[in-house]
Design a protein around this motif. Structure first.
Motif, PDB file in Angstrom:
ATOM      1  N   MET A  63       7.277   4.392  14.426  1.00 45.42           N
ATOM      2  CA  MET A  63       7.356   3.692  13.350  1.00 45.42           C
ATOM      3  C   MET A  63       6.347   3.405  12.227  1.00 45.42           C
ATOM      4  SD  MET A  63       9.710   1.445  12.224  1.00 45.42           S
ATOM      5  CE  MET A  63       9.714   0.000  11.018  1.00 45.42           C
ATOM      6  N   ALA A  64       5.208   3.825  12.896  1.00 45.04           N
ATOM      7  CA  ALA A  64       3.859   3.685  11.907  1.00 45.04           C
ATOM      8  C   ALA A  64       4.077   5.051  10.951  1.00 45.04           C
ATOM      9  CB  ALA A  64       2.647   3.885  12.605  1.00 45.04           C
ATOM     10  N   GLU A  65       4.707   6.046  11.430  1.00 46.74           N
ATOM     11  CA  GLU A  65       5.269   7.371  10.657  1.00 46.74           C
ATOM     12  C   GLU A  65       5.959   7.073   9.729  1.00 46.74           C
ATOM     13  OE1 GLU A  65       6.085  10.405  13.303  1.00 46.74           O
ATOM     14  OE2 GLU A  65       4.153  10.598  14.336  1.00 46.74           O
ATOM     15  N   LEU A  66       6.945   6.415  10.044  1.00 49.53           N
ATOM     16  CA  LEU A  66       7.910   5.945   8.956  1.00 49.53           C
ATOM     17  C   LEU A  66       7.282   5.320   7.769  1.00 49.53           C
ATOM     18  CD1 LEU A  66      10.991   5.247  11.373  1.00 49.53           C
ATOM     19  CD2 LEU A  66      10.684   7.435   9.882  1.00 49.53           C
ATOM     20  N   ILE A  67       6.663   4.133   8.130  1.00 50.21           N
ATOM     21  CA  ILE A  67       6.063   3.353   7.250  1.00 50.21           C
ATOM     22  C   ILE A  67       5.106   4.137   6.146  1.00 50.21           C
ATOM     23  CG2 ILE A  67       4.522   1.291   6.486  1.00 50.21           C
ATOM     24  CD1 ILE A  67       7.106   0.500   7.902  1.00 50.21           C
ATOM     25  N   ALA A  68       4.549   5.105   6.783  1.00 45.47           N
ATOM     26  CA  ALA A  68       3.657   5.938   6.170  1.00 45.47           C
ATOM     27  C   ALA A  68       4.309   6.706   4.975  1.00 45.47           C
ATOM     28  CB  ALA A  68       2.798   6.986   7.027  1.00 45.47           C
ATOM     29  N   LEU A  69       5.482   6.934   5.308  1.00 44.08           N
ATOM     30  CA  LEU A  69       6.348   7.672   4.228  1.00 44.08           C
ATOM     31  C   LEU A  69       6.481   6.774   2.943  1.00 44.08           C
ATOM     32  CD1 LEU A  69       9.028   9.181   6.304  1.00 44.08           C
ATOM     33  CD2 LEU A  69       7.204  10.488   5.398  1.00 44.08           C
ATOM     34  N   LEU A  70       5.938   5.638   3.127  1.00 44.57           N
ATOM     35  CA  LEU A  70       6.004   4.627   1.602  1.00 44.57           C
ATOM     36  C   LEU A  70       4.724   4.341   1.089  1.00 44.57           C
ATOM     37  CD1 LEU A  70       8.446   1.988   2.978  1.00 44.57           C
ATOM     38  CD2 LEU A  70       9.260   3.996   1.522  1.00 44.57           C
ATOM     39  N   SER A  71       3.886   5.255   1.487  1.00 54.24           N
ATOM     40  CA  SER A  71       2.655   5.183   0.902  1.00 54.24           C
ATOM     41  C   SER A  71       2.668   5.755  -0.451  1.00 54.24           C
ATOM     42  CB  SER A  71       1.391   5.829   1.906  1.00 54.24           C
ATOM     43  OG  SER A  71       1.663   7.193   1.901  1.00 54.24           O
ATOM     44  N   TYR A  72       1.347   5.715  -1.185  1.00 52.93           N
ATOM     45  CA  TYR A  72       1.244   6.130  -2.489  1.00 52.93           C
ATOM     46  C   TYR A  72       0.516   7.583  -2.304  1.00 52.93           C
ATOM     47  CZ  TYR A  72       2.892   2.010  -4.831  1.00 52.93           C
ATOM     48  OH  TYR A  72       3.852   1.055  -5.194  1.00 52.93           O
ATOM     49  N   GLY A  73       0.568   8.251  -3.453  1.00 48.22           N
ATOM     50  CA  GLY A  73       0.051   9.629  -3.545  1.00 48.22           C
ATOM     51  C   GLY A  73       0.780  10.600  -2.768  1.00 48.22           C
ATOM     52  N   ASP A  74       0.267  11.701  -2.604  1.00 46.43           N
ATOM     53  CA  ASP A  74       0.824  13.028  -2.059  1.00 46.43           C
ATOM     54  C   ASP A  74       1.584  12.845  -0.730  1.00 46.43           C
ATOM     55  OD1 ASP A  74       0.255  14.196  -4.352  1.00 46.43           O
ATOM     56  OD2 ASP A  74      -1.448  15.168  -3.747  1.00 46.43           O
ATOM     57  N   ALA A  75       0.845  11.772   0.138  1.00 50.20           N
ATOM     58  CA  ALA A  75       1.398  11.709   1.583  1.00 50.20           C
ATOM     59  C   ALA A  75       2.718  10.980   1.578  1.00 50.20           C
ATOM     60  CB  ALA A  75       0.107  11.030   2.230  1.00 50.20           C
ATOM     61  N   GLY A  76       3.058  10.198   0.620  1.00 48.88           N
ATOM     62  CA  GLY A  76       4.025   9.091   0.637  1.00 48.88           C
ATOM     63  C   GLY A  76       5.193   9.240  -0.582  1.00 48.88           C
ATOM     64  N   TRP A  77       6.166   8.457  -0.452  1.00 54.70           N
ATOM     65  CA  TRP A  77       7.045   8.453  -1.381  1.00 54.70           C
ATOM     66  C   TRP A  77       7.063   6.930  -2.343  1.00 54.70           C
ATOM     67  CZ3 TRP A  77       9.928  12.289  -3.375  1.00 54.70           C
ATOM     68  CH2 TRP A  77       9.837  13.479  -2.535  1.00 54.70           C
ATOM     69  N   GLY A  78       6.026   6.274  -2.063  1.00 56.21           N
ATOM     70  CA  GLY A  78       6.036   4.708  -2.523  1.00 56.21           C
ATOM     71  C   GLY A  78       5.880   4.563  -4.011  1.00 56.21           C
ATOM     72  N   ASP A  79       5.001   5.547  -4.582  1.00 55.61           N
ATOM     73  CA  ASP A  79       5.017   5.621  -6.111  1.00 55.61           C
ATOM     74  C   ASP A  79       6.136   6.109  -6.499  1.00 55.61           C
ATOM     75  OD1 ASP A  79       4.208   7.957  -4.496  1.00 55.61           O
ATOM     76  OD2 ASP A  79       2.953   8.584  -6.319  1.00 55.61           O
ATOM     77  N   GLU A  80       6.893   7.290  -6.118  1.00 55.09           N
ATOM     78  CA  GLU A  80       8.010   7.738  -6.473  1.00 55.09           C
ATOM     79  C   GLU A  80       9.233   6.751  -6.693  1.00 55.09           C
ATOM     80  OE1 GLU A  80       6.367   9.500  -4.436  1.00 55.09           O
ATOM     81  OE2 GLU A  80       5.762  11.445  -5.454  1.00 55.09           O
TER      82      GLU A  80
ATOM     83  N   SER B 295      17.713   2.532   4.350  1.00 57.43           N
ATOM     84  CA  SER B 295      17.466   1.180   4.663  1.00 57.43           C
ATOM     85  C   SER B 295      16.637   0.444   3.696  1.00 57.43           C
ATOM     86  CB  SER B 295      17.215   1.148   5.964  1.00 57.43           C
ATOM     87  OG  SER B 295      17.906   1.513   6.927  1.00 57.43           O
ATOM     88  N   VAL B 296      15.593   1.269   3.308  1.00 60.65           N
ATOM     89  CA  VAL B 296      14.559   0.939   2.280  1.00 60.65           C
ATOM     90  C   VAL B 296      15.285   0.442   1.001  1.00 60.65           C
ATOM     91  CG1 VAL B 296      12.447   1.170   1.007  1.00 60.65           C
ATOM     92  CG2 VAL B 296      12.402   1.863   3.341  1.00 60.65           C
ATOM     93  N   VAL B 297      16.052   1.393   0.439  1.00 59.28           N
ATOM     94  CA  VAL B 297      16.891   0.975  -0.789  1.00 59.28           C
ATOM     95  C   VAL B 297      17.576  -0.011  -0.569  1.00 59.28           C
ATOM     96  CG1 VAL B 297      18.398   2.160  -2.424  1.00 59.28           C
ATOM     97  CG2 VAL B 297      16.352   3.566  -1.507  1.00 59.28           C
ATOM     98  N   ALA B 298      18.326  -0.204   0.476  1.00 61.17           N
ATOM     99  CA  ALA B 298      19.522  -1.248   0.548  1.00 61.17           C
ATOM    100  C   ALA B 298      18.759  -2.432   0.589  1.00 61.17           C
ATOM    101  CB  ALA B 298      20.028  -1.043   1.993  1.00 61.17           C
ATOM    102  N   LEU B 299      17.468  -2.709   1.144  1.00 55.97           N
ATOM    103  CA  LEU B 299      16.711  -3.722   1.202  1.00 55.97           C
ATOM    104  C   LEU B 299      16.018  -4.163  -0.159  1.00 55.97           C
ATOM    105  CD1 LEU B 299      14.333  -3.615   4.494  1.00 55.97           C
ATOM    106  CD2 LEU B 299      16.167  -5.141   3.742  1.00 55.97           C
ATOM    107  N   ILE B 300      15.837  -3.259  -1.129  1.00 59.79           N
ATOM    108  CA  ILE B 300      15.340  -3.123  -2.583  1.00 59.79           C
ATOM    109  C   ILE B 300      16.641  -3.904  -3.204  1.00 59.79           C
ATOM    110  CG2 ILE B 300      14.940  -1.985  -4.534  1.00 59.79           C
ATOM    111  CD1 ILE B 300      13.309  -0.170  -3.014  1.00 59.79           C
ATOM    112  N   TYR B 301      17.890  -3.302  -3.254  1.00 62.96           N
ATOM    113  CA  TYR B 301      18.951  -3.849  -3.881  1.00 62.96           C
ATOM    114  C   TYR B 301      19.351  -5.254  -3.484  1.00 62.96           C
ATOM    115  CZ  TYR B 301      20.285   0.635  -6.281  1.00 62.96           C
ATOM    116  OH  TYR B 301      20.140   1.638  -7.065  1.00 62.96           O
ATOM    117  N   ILE B 302      19.041  -5.604  -2.152  1.00 61.73           N
ATOM    118  CA  ILE B 302      19.297  -7.257  -1.560  1.00 61.73           C
ATOM    119  C   ILE B 302      18.407  -8.019  -2.349  1.00 61.73           C
ATOM    120  CG2 ILE B 302      19.242  -8.442   0.311  1.00 61.73           C
ATOM    121  CD1 ILE B 302      20.318  -6.043   1.985  1.00 61.73           C
TER     122      ILE B 302
END
Length: 238
Positions: free
Chosen positions: A1-18, A206-213
């Motif tokens: 689960m921690a690895e998935l959450i890390a995908l939402l981090s900022y910078g080159d390691a994640g997609w949070g900023d995008e 799922s993340v995008v669904a939560l954002i739209y909700i």
């Protein structure tokens, strides 16, 4: 689960900023469309109730066409055909003209056309709910048509129109996802890029669904506040 959450981090390691950038583009598209769609909704509603048969027929045709076409088809027609039409017209003035229509602008135009067609029905229903007697009474008191509309009709129409416009706003928010097909870097486009890279479709969708909700929930709160304010203004002005 921690690895998935890390995908939402900022910078080159994640997609949070995008994803945040995509969300801002999505909101910018919706908020840019709203004022144009509202103004055009009133104009089309006025046209459909015009005593001039040609104007009334044009208003009804506009509504029928853009209520019937799928939003995606309207977007593709505007993006590709309008660009071709602009190049054709411009070629009369400049040889070998090459105009590239901005995809964001094409999205605004397409969504404005669709939602003004839907919004014109909301405006027409709101006007019918208020009734023509209000206009006749205001004019009999010597008020100009401009003052009658902005001071007498519009506040009452707005109170009736808020729920329907609230629903259209939610539809508009969801339909902004269609612009990803013409390479606008909105929320859905960045989501699909993240999925193609990480191979984690369930997580990102799922993340995008939560954002739209969340956007729908916040919009619902704003709609209730507008309805409450409109009711208080109406009661206070009586």
């Amino acid at each position: 689960m921690a690895e998935l959450i890390a995908l939402l981090s900022y910078g080159d390691a994640g997609w949070g900023d995008e994803l945040l950038q995509g969300l801002l583009i999505t909101l910018a598209l919706a908020l840019t469309t709203v004022p144009f769609a509202l103004v055009l909704s009133f104009l089309i509603a006025w046209a459909k109730q015009s005593k001039n048969p040609l104007v009334a027929r044009a208003g009804r045709t506009y509504t029928t066409v853009f209520r019937s076409l799928p939003e995606l088809l309207t977007l593709l027609i505007i993006y590709y055909q309008l660009q071709s039409l602009l190049n054709y017209v411009y070629s009369f003035f400049v040889e070998d003209a090459a105009i590239s229509l901005n995809a964001f602008v094409a999205g605004v135009v397409a969504l404005t056309l669709v939602f003004s067609a839907l919004g014109s029905e909301v405006v027409r229903s709101a006007y019918q709910a208020v009734g023509s007697a209000q206009t006749e009474a205001a004019l009999a008191l010597g008020l100009s048509r401009r003052v009658t509309f902005f001071k007498v009709l519009l506040p009452q129409m707005w109170r009736h129109a808020i729920p329907a416009f609230g629903n259209l706003w939610l539809i508009l928010l969801k339909d902004t996802s269609l612009i990803s097909i013409i390479a606008v870097s909105d929320l859905m486009r960045f989501t699909n890029m993240a999925i193609a890279t990480t191979r984690e479709p369930f997580f990102f969708y799922s993340v995008v669904a939560l954002i739209y909700i969340s956007l729908a929930f916040i919009s619902g709160l704003a709609q209730k506040a507008l309805e409450r304010n409109a009711s208080q203004t109406y009661i206070g002005g009586r």
